[in-house]
Motif scaffolding. Sequence first.
Motif, PDB file in Angstrom:
ATOM      1  N   ARG A  28       0.885  -1.203   0.065  1.00 26.36           N
ATOM      2  CA  ARG A  28       0.243  -0.068  -0.094  1.00 26.36           C
ATOM      3  C   ARG A  28       0.821   1.188  -0.062  1.00 26.36           C
ATOM      4  NH1 ARG A  28      -3.492  -1.547   3.619  1.00 26.36           N
ATOM      5  NH2 ARG A  28      -5.222  -2.001   2.039  1.00 26.36           N
ATOM      6  N   GLU A  29       2.037   1.116   0.696  1.00 26.50           N
ATOM      7  CA  GLU A  29       2.857   2.336   0.735  1.00 26.50           C
ATOM      8  C   GLU A  29       3.510   2.724  -0.661  1.00 26.50           C
ATOM      9  OE1 GLU A  29       6.100   1.658   3.742  1.00 26.50           O
ATOM     10  OE2 GLU A  29       4.533   2.176   5.288  1.00 26.50           O
ATOM     11  N   LEU A  30       3.439   1.741  -1.476  1.00 25.20           N
ATOM     12  CA  LEU A  30       3.918   1.963  -2.939  1.00 25.20           C
ATOM     13  C   LEU A  30       3.046   2.950  -3.749  1.00 25.20           C
ATOM     14  CD1 LEU A  30       5.200  -1.606  -3.999  1.00 25.20           C
ATOM     15  CD2 LEU A  30       6.520   0.293  -3.171  1.00 25.20           C
ATOM     16  N   GLY A  31       1.801   2.817  -3.189  1.00 24.49           N
ATOM     17  CA  GLY A  31       0.756   3.780  -3.843  1.00 24.49           C
ATOM     18  C   GLY A  31       0.247   3.076  -5.216  1.00 24.49           C
ATOM     19  N   PRO A  32      -0.729   3.576  -5.512  1.00 28.56           N
ATOM     20  CA  PRO A  32      -1.348   3.083  -6.984  1.00 28.56           C
ATOM     21  C   PRO A  32      -0.287   3.408  -8.136  1.00 28.56           C
ATOM     22  CG  PRO A  32      -2.867   4.351  -5.877  1.00 28.56           C
ATOM     23  CD  PRO A  32      -1.926   4.494  -5.172  1.00 28.56           C
ATOM     24  N   HIS A  33      -0.455   2.849  -9.436  1.00 30.25           N
ATOM     25  CA  HIS A  33       0.594   3.079 -10.471  1.00 30.25           C
ATOM     26  C   HIS A  33       0.223   4.497 -10.986  1.00 30.25           C
ATOM     27  CE1 HIS A  33      -2.694   2.690 -13.300  1.00 30.25           C
ATOM     28  NE2 HIS A  33      -3.383   1.773 -12.609  1.00 30.25           N
ATOM     29  N   ASP A  34       1.197   4.788 -11.685  1.00 27.82           N
ATOM     30  CA  ASP A  34       1.314   6.450 -12.188  1.00 27.82           C
ATOM     31  C   ASP A  34      -0.106   6.182 -12.890  1.00 27.82           C
ATOM     32  OD1 ASP A  34       3.557   6.869 -10.845  1.00 27.82           O
ATOM     33  OD2 ASP A  34       4.820   6.407 -12.759  1.00 27.82           O
ATOM     34  N   ASP A  35      -0.443   7.685 -12.971  1.00 26.20           N
ATOM     35  CA  ASP A  35      -1.487   7.864 -13.871  1.00 26.20           C
ATOM     36  C   ASP A  35      -2.856   7.082 -13.672  1.00 26.20           C
ATOM     37  OD1 ASP A  35      -0.116   9.912 -14.864  1.00 26.20           O
ATOM     38  OD2 ASP A  35       0.475   8.985 -16.639  1.00 26.20           O
ATOM     39  N   TRP A  36      -2.992   6.547 -12.443  1.00 25.57           N
ATOM     40  CA  TRP A  36      -4.120   5.575 -12.041  1.00 25.57           C
ATOM     41  C   TRP A  36      -5.463   6.167 -12.478  1.00 25.57           C
ATOM     42  CZ3 TRP A  36      -7.579   7.546  -8.651  1.00 25.57           C
ATOM     43  CH2 TRP A  36      -7.203   8.484  -7.923  1.00 25.57           C
ATOM     44  N   TRP A  37      -5.581   7.553 -12.447  1.00 26.92           N
ATOM     45  CA  TRP A  37      -6.928   8.052 -12.738  1.00 26.92           C
ATOM     46  C   TRP A  37      -7.207   8.199 -14.189  1.00 26.92           C
ATOM     47  CZ3 TRP A  37      -2.370  10.317 -10.590  1.00 26.92           C
ATOM     48  CH2 TRP A  37      -1.723  11.266 -11.155  1.00 26.92           C
ATOM     49  N   ASP A  38      -6.257   7.601 -15.221  1.00 26.24           N
ATOM     50  CA  ASP A  38      -6.365   7.863 -16.541  1.00 26.24           C
ATOM     51  C   ASP A  38      -8.017   7.267 -16.986  1.00 26.24           C
ATOM     52  OD1 ASP A  38      -4.391   9.064 -17.244  1.00 26.24           O
ATOM     53  OD2 ASP A  38      -3.399   7.314 -18.088  1.00 26.24           O
ATOM     54  N   ALA A  39      -8.482   6.291 -16.356  1.00 21.14           N
ATOM     55  CA  ALA A  39      -9.917   5.703 -16.895  1.00 21.14           C
ATOM     56  C   ALA A  39     -10.846   6.839 -16.245  1.00 21.14           C
ATOM     57  CB  ALA A  39      -9.835   4.409 -16.247  1.00 21.14           C
ATOM     58  N   VAL A  40     -10.807   7.079 -15.315  1.00 27.95           N
ATOM     59  CA  VAL A  40     -11.801   8.106 -14.804  1.00 27.95           C
ATOM     60  C   VAL A  40     -11.785   9.472 -15.448  1.00 27.95           C
ATOM     61  CG1 VAL A  40     -12.434   9.417 -12.806  1.00 27.95           C
ATOM     62  CG2 VAL A  40     -11.397   7.379 -12.118  1.00 27.95           C
ATOM     63  N   TYR A  41     -10.716   9.968 -15.823  1.00 27.75           N
ATOM     64  CA  TYR A  41     -10.535  10.964 -16.953  1.00 27.75           C
ATOM     65  C   TYR A  41     -11.257  10.756 -18.343  1.00 27.75           C
ATOM     66  CZ  TYR A  41      -7.410  14.158 -13.990  1.00 27.75           C
ATOM     67  OH  TYR A  41      -6.776  14.704 -12.905  1.00 27.75           O
ATOM     68  N   GLU A  42     -11.091   9.635 -18.662  1.00 25.06           N
ATOM     69  CA  GLU A  42     -11.487   9.239 -20.058  1.00 25.06           C
ATOM     70  C   GLU A  42     -13.005   9.430 -19.941  1.00 25.06           C
ATOM     71  OE1 GLU A  42      -9.835   5.749 -21.349  1.00 25.06           O
ATOM     72  OE2 GLU A  42      -7.762   6.595 -21.355  1.00 25.06           O
TER      73      GLU A  42
END
Length: 214
Positions: A28-42
């Motif tokens: 969990r400390e690694l955090g989500p992958h880069d640009d995890w929000w891409d699908a939400v933005y699309e």
Amino acid sequence: MPEVICTTVYQFPELSDVAKDKARGWYRELGPHDDWWDAVYEDFERICEILGIRLKTTPVRLMGGGTRQKPCIWFSGFWSQGDGACLDGYLSHAKGAAARIRDYAPQDATLQSIADRLQAIQRRNFYQLAAEISHRGRYCHEYTMSVDVTRDSPTWQPPTEDAEEAVIEAIRDLARWLYCQLLAEYDHLTSDEAIEEGIIVNEYNFTEGGRRFG
């Protein structure tokens, strides 16, 4: 003299419950992958298109040295005062938006309400309303957007008295909706279930106590 030390390592399903908690905490400390929000933005870009919002764009540099146009959508989060989402764009009347949003998001009452309210205020202004949406300041939430509402009337009629407030509230509700989607996606990606799936797929090894090995 060199020594050879043998360590027994375990796959995640083989760990005790206490060790699993430690392993999940590491991942969990690694955090989500880069640009995890891409699908939400699309998804949000498509919704804006349906509602008649043309998002502004800004150039971003690519690894190869080129550039691409990125939609002007921002957010900050989560769980701090002042967190939220905002956008830059241009609003105009989108014919059939209320019906189209119901086809696209049949279960989403919030989006349907936004589309209905925009259609209603456009109707009262003979579908001549337009607005420029601009982010202001260093924070990102629904109140950091200025919304300049105008009316393209051939007879120079001003917007109705309720036009500005109606458009602003609809845009703010849209920004709130976006923030809720981003938060839901983040919560999903950092849930125990998603973290366990990521650990298992990547075949990470752990010591008996749940410490990452290798």
